[in-house]
Design an enzyme around this catalytic site. Structure first.
Site, PDB file in Angstrom:
ATOM      1  NE  ARG A  69     -11.471  -7.469  -3.969  1.00  0.00           N
ATOM      2  CZ  ARG A  69     -11.595  -6.214  -2.770  1.00  0.00           C
ATOM      3  NH1 ARG A  69     -10.554  -5.468  -2.741  1.00  0.00           N
ATOM      4  NH2 ARG A  69     -12.626  -6.746  -1.941  1.00  0.00           N
ATOM      5  NE  ARG A  95     -10.101  -1.543  -4.342  1.00  0.00           N
ATOM      6  CZ  ARG A  95     -11.378  -1.878  -4.209  1.00  0.00           C
ATOM      7  NH1 ARG A  95     -12.603  -1.327  -3.979  1.00  0.00           N
ATOM      8  NH2 ARG A  95     -10.847  -3.247  -5.079  1.00  0.00           N
ATOM      9  CG  LEU A  97      -3.590  -5.054  -2.979  1.00  0.00           C
ATOM     10  CD1 LEU A  97      -1.694  -5.223  -2.961  1.00  0.00           C
ATOM     11  CD2 LEU A  97      -3.898  -4.062  -3.652  1.00  0.00           C
ATOM     12  CG  HIS A 113      -1.802  -3.177  10.170  1.00  0.00           C
ATOM     13  ND1 HIS A 113      -3.234  -3.461   9.640  1.00  0.00           N
ATOM     14  CD2 HIS A 113      -2.288  -3.387  10.917  1.00  0.00           C
ATOM     15  CE1 HIS A 113      -4.030  -3.367  10.246  1.00  0.00           C
ATOM     16  NE2 HIS A 113      -3.523  -3.869  10.954  1.00  0.00           N
ATOM     17  CD  GLU A 147      -1.843 -14.607   6.276  1.00  0.00           C
ATOM     18  OE1 GLU A 147      -2.375 -14.547   7.696  1.00  0.00           O
ATOM     19  OE2 GLU A 147      -1.558 -15.780   6.166  1.00  0.00           O
ATOM     20  CG  LEU A 148      -6.717  -7.770   5.692  1.00  0.00           C
ATOM     21  CD1 LEU A 148      -5.952  -6.961   4.124  1.00  0.00           C
ATOM     22  CD2 LEU A 148      -7.708  -7.929   5.669  1.00  0.00           C
ATOM     23  CG  ASP A 149      -3.808  -6.026   7.504  1.00  0.00           C
ATOM     24  OD1 ASP A 149      -3.022  -5.805   6.732  1.00  0.00           O
ATOM     25  OD2 ASP A 149      -4.883  -5.911   8.218  1.00  0.00           O
TER      26      ASP A 149
HETATM   27  C1  GAR Z   1      -1.845   5.117   8.341  1.00  0.00           C
HETATM   28  O1  GAR Z   1      -1.875   4.743  10.053  1.00  0.00           O
HETATM   29  C2  GAR Z   1      -1.583   3.555   8.337  1.00  0.00           C
HETATM   30  O2  GAR Z   1      -1.263   2.591   9.522  1.00  0.00           O
HETATM   31  C3  GAR Z   1      -3.058   3.015   8.046  1.00  0.00           C
HETATM   32  O3  GAR Z   1      -4.179   3.693   6.804  1.00  0.00           O
HETATM   33  C4  GAR Z   1      -3.466   5.394   8.092  1.00  0.00           C
HETATM   34  C5  GAR Z   1      -3.063   6.311   6.866  1.00  0.00           C
HETATM   35  O4  GAR Z   1      -2.779   7.269   6.992  1.00  0.00           O
HETATM   36  N1  GAR Z   1      -3.253   2.243   6.974  1.00  0.00           N
HETATM   37  C6  GAR Z   1      -4.101   0.889   7.670  1.00  0.00           C
HETATM   38  O5  GAR Z   1      -4.937   0.826   8.007  1.00  0.00           O
HETATM   39  C7  GAR Z   1      -3.701  -0.728   6.517  1.00  0.00           C
HETATM   40  N2  GAR Z   1      -4.731  -1.556   6.883  1.00  0.00           N
HETATM   41  P1  GAR Z   1      -1.808   8.661   5.948  1.00  0.00           P
HETATM   42  O6  GAR Z   1      -3.203   8.442   5.051  1.00  0.00           O
HETATM   43  O7  GAR Z   1      -1.861   9.419   6.821  1.00  0.00           O
HETATM   44  O8  GAR Z   1      -0.940   8.415   5.655  1.00  0.00           O
END
Ligand code: GAR
Length: 217
Positions: A69, A95, A97, A113, A147-149
């Site tokens: 990673r 990904r 990080l 998120h 920390e993830l999210d």
């Molecule tokens: C979005 O809804 C974003 O919140 C989510 O991916 C989607 C991307 O949509 N992100 C995550 O889940 C990160 N944990 P997009 O490519 O159409 O912008």
């Protein structure tokens, strides 16, 4: 596209509808963001086409080509730093990080998120909200930490969940909300109004006790 604003790299893995909201908002004028670069870890990501259509520079490095990673993250940072970004906007960048990457851009990475964090970190948030029968759902813009999210929350868009909603429909509604709130929060950063210090979010020199919550119909 360049307006001598806050140099920003947007990182994507997929469709890039959030990226499109930044492109559209920038085209309307009045954003302090300079969309310098769109980076993807997937060459087939449609967001790269959106960026090219808007004459924004693009770069792609595939994570499968690296053993660890951190090796991948170091290669990504070396590429991003050619554009000297002041802000990184994660927009569906799927990904996790490394601590090295987060430290390299400390206080300068935003993520969105699709949940009202701290509820529903991780994947499949819409399905989980429906299974739980929650009354509210939405999306959260936050600073990225190791920390993830889990980084300090800035702005949430909240909707009421209709009982009959299916996950796809719910996702579409949440994404509409994302397209409103993400450019706003990122532009606060670009204007120098938003920062993260010692785990606190500062907006206009005031420490936020919690995220700002905006309700949507
Ligand atoms: C979005 O809804 C974003 O919140 C989510 O991916 C989607 C991307 O949509 N992100 C995550 O889940 C990160 N944990 P997009 O490519 O159409 O912008």
């Amino acid at each position: 596209m360049s307006n001598a604003g806050c140099k920003t790299a947007i990182l994507i893995s997929g469709s890039g509808t959030n990226l499109q909201s930044f492109i559209d908002r920038s085209a309307d004028g009045g954003m302090a963001l300079d969309l310098s670069l769109v980076f993807s870890n997937r060459p087939e990501a449609y967001g790269l086409t959106r960026a090219k259509n808007a004459a924004i520079d693009t770069a792609c490095i595939e994570h499968e080509d690296f053993e660890s990673r951190e090796q991948f993250d170091r290669a990504v940072a070396a590429k991003l730093d050619e554009w000297k970004p002041e802000l990184l906007v994660l927009a569906g960048f799927m990904r996790i990080l490394s601590p090295w990457f987060v430290g390299h851009y400390e206080g300068r990475i935003l993520n969105i998120h699709p949940a009202l964090l701290p509820a529903y970190t991780g994947l499949n948030t819409h399905e989980r909200v429906l299974e739980a029968g929650d009354e509210f759902h939405g999306s959260t813009v936050h600073f990225v930490t190791e920390e993830l999210d889990g980084g300090p929350r800035i702005l949430q868009g909240r909707i009421k969940v209709a009982p009959t909603t299916d996950p796809q429909e719910l996702m579409a509604r949440v994404q509409e909300v994302e397209h409103e709130i993400y450019p706003i929060a990122a532009d606060w950063f670009a204007q120098g109004r938003l920062s993260c210090r010692d785990g606190d979010v500062l907006l206009d020199n005031e420490r936020l006790a919690g995220p700002i919550v905006q309700d949507f119909a």
